[in-house]
Design a protein around this motif. Sequence first.
Motif, short mmCIF file in Angstrom:
data_model
loop_
_atom_site.label_atom_id
_atom_site.label_comp_id
_atom_site.label_asym_id
_atom_site.label_seq_id
_atom_site.Cartn_x
_atom_site.Cartn_y
_atom_site.Cartn_z
N VAL A 99 38.39 -47.42 -46.25
CA VAL A 99 38.03 -46.31 -46.71
C VAL A 99 36.91 -45.93 -47.35
O VAL A 99 36.40 -47.19 -47.69
CB VAL A 99 39.21 -45.90 -48.05
CG1 VAL A 99 40.69 -45.45 -47.40
CG2 VAL A 99 39.25 -46.87 -49.09
N CYS A 100 36.23 -44.90 -47.40
CA CYS A 100 34.82 -44.62 -48.07
C CYS A 100 34.97 -43.35 -48.63
O CYS A 100 35.86 -42.44 -48.46
CB CYS A 100 33.80 -44.78 -46.89
SG CYS A 100 33.86 -43.36 -45.91
N LYS A 151 36.06 -44.22 -37.44
CA LYS A 151 37.01 -42.84 -37.83
C LYS A 151 36.23 -41.80 -37.28
O LYS A 151 34.83 -42.16 -37.08
CB LYS A 151 37.03 -42.91 -39.30
CG LYS A 151 38.34 -43.76 -39.88
CD LYS A 151 38.78 -43.68 -41.37
CE LYS A 151 39.75 -44.74 -41.85
NZ LYS A 151 40.07 -44.28 -43.15
N CYS A 159 36.06 -40.73 -46.08
CA CYS A 159 37.56 -40.06 -45.63
C CYS A 159 38.29 -40.02 -46.87
O CYS A 159 39.43 -39.64 -46.76
CB CYS A 159 37.95 -41.19 -44.52
SG CYS A 159 37.64 -42.89 -45.14
N CYS A 177 33.31 -41.00 -40.39
CA CYS A 177 32.65 -41.79 -41.24
C CYS A 177 32.65 -43.16 -40.35
O CYS A 177 33.28 -43.23 -39.23
CB CYS A 177 33.34 -42.03 -42.50
SG CYS A 177 34.94 -42.55 -42.50
N CYS A 223 34.23 -46.05 -41.21
CA CYS A 223 35.24 -46.78 -41.47
C CYS A 223 35.98 -47.54 -40.42
O CYS A 223 36.07 -46.78 -39.24
CB CYS A 223 36.21 -46.16 -42.60
SG CYS A 223 35.60 -45.99 -43.99
ZN ZN Z 1 35.63 -43.61 -44.20
#
Ligand code: ZN
Length: 514
Positions: free
Chosen positions: A56-57, A39, A60, A42, A44
């Motif tokens: 996701v993390c 992304k 995000c 990040c 991901c």
């Molecule tokens: Zn993320």
Amino acid sequence: MSTSTQRTTDAVLDYDDVVAAYDPVMGLEVHVELHTNTKMFCGCPTAFGAEPNTQVCPVCLGLPGALPVVNAVAVESAIRIGLALNCEIASWCRFARKNYFYPDMPKNFQTSQYDEPIAFNGWLDVEVPAESGEGTEVFRVEIERAHMEEDTGKSTHVGGATGRIHGATHSLVDYNRAGIPLIEIVTKPILGAGERAPEVARAYVAGLRDLLKALDVSDVRMEQGSMRCDVNLSLMPKGADRFGTRSETKNVNSLRSVERAVRYEMCRHGAVLQGGGSIVQETRHWHEDTGVTTSGREKSDADDYRYFPEPDLVPVAPPREWVEQLRTTLPEPPAERRKRLQSDWGFSDLEMRDVVNAGLVELIQETVVAGASPAAARKWWSGEIARRANAEGQDVPTYAAVLGVTPRHVVELESLVTSGRLNDSMARQVWEGVLAGEGTPTEVSDARGLELVQDSGALEAAVDEVIAANPDIADKIRDGKVQAVGALIGQVMKTMKGQADASAVRELIIAKLT
Ligand code: ZN
Ligand code: ADP
Ligand code: MG
């Protein structure tokens, strides 16, 4: 006000009347998802179609304390896009927060660029039908800016009849898409297209798609949403010196729809203005099925997003040497490449246009590289398989991939023809077998027993038999009426059950009778 999806249909003015009285002004905003592995801010993954909310993390999802880091590959792609669009590249620019609430945007702001885009002031030349009506001509679309931002998540509205939020009982949100790198490319107002405005809009989006594909920065699949277009349109009475009020039709997701949406909005604006009314500046929704737009939300130019510079990211200051190095990685512009290929392949303008429209350029190129003649590549990819792909609503490359039919198959089929093993009609049958999944051309030819009779004795016997059975026709040929040979060829082919080479049969008959 009713919230039902049934709305009154807007009045529309006849297209010819619109262009007689008004000049259209367009602005096209194209969002393209980059196909980076990770992304924008990040690490991901970005793969399409994963289980919701598995990519996701904290960054995000906008969890407290999470800090973003810019994806260098995304910046590199943005610069290459800017350069390919003949833009200037900022020597220093920043990200900005665009603040608004929407459930699919977990941070409550979108990290974007505002008054400091990475690329600005460019242009893209597109080909459109000439004003004279014959051939094509180049129309220059000026680019205002190309900037970096991130995608939002995706909402699914459940329980209603239409899948829209009205009438839904609840909504689901998938944040896998939140934070995927986006580049937004915005044109300057496009003037002077006149009655060709819908075609210019389509040609621009198509040209941009081809360019992005050649740059290999995005999947550019409009139907999957990795490339989306917002269409701004206004009309000015002919001779006026100020732009009219625009409408902004959001998320138009096919080339055909871009063209239709421009045309529809021109006719709708025309009816309002002709009736003495005024256009409301608003966003509108495009309806693919009915070919109309409906009102979205009112939107002023001074949308109060409270933009401010993103404090958690350092400015982007690409060194000039890097920019110049990236310039050397640009592909040949698609329009020039098409011209070069057309001349290499010896295709007529019409043939090339059909090939381009059918999206066959890459496939033909690969097939020629694999060893086929351009004519055979064009013939086999634009025949039966194109008809079937069309019936399935797919493009040929996608359909061929699904069937597992490759350029190698075309090369093999052609060599079976040139080596004299198959004639044209047999080759067609073999190709059908290949498309039906029966194997390679050689396998199909073997399995279906499709092979020209190579035994010259058998062929000669058939020719002698047919000559003996048709003394009148044979005499005509002896007297020099060579056109009569066709009747004999037909009979020999019949005797040979089609498994003879018609030109060899012809030569043999003529040799025997003259
Ligand atoms: Zn993320
Ligand atoms: P917004 O954020 O409101 O979408 P943008 O500046 O991002 O505004 O995009 C507006 C687009 O519409 C640009 O392509 C611009 O050239 C174009 N545009 C601006 N004014 C008009 C107008 N009066 N008629 C048609 N297009 C317009
Ligand atoms: Mg916009």
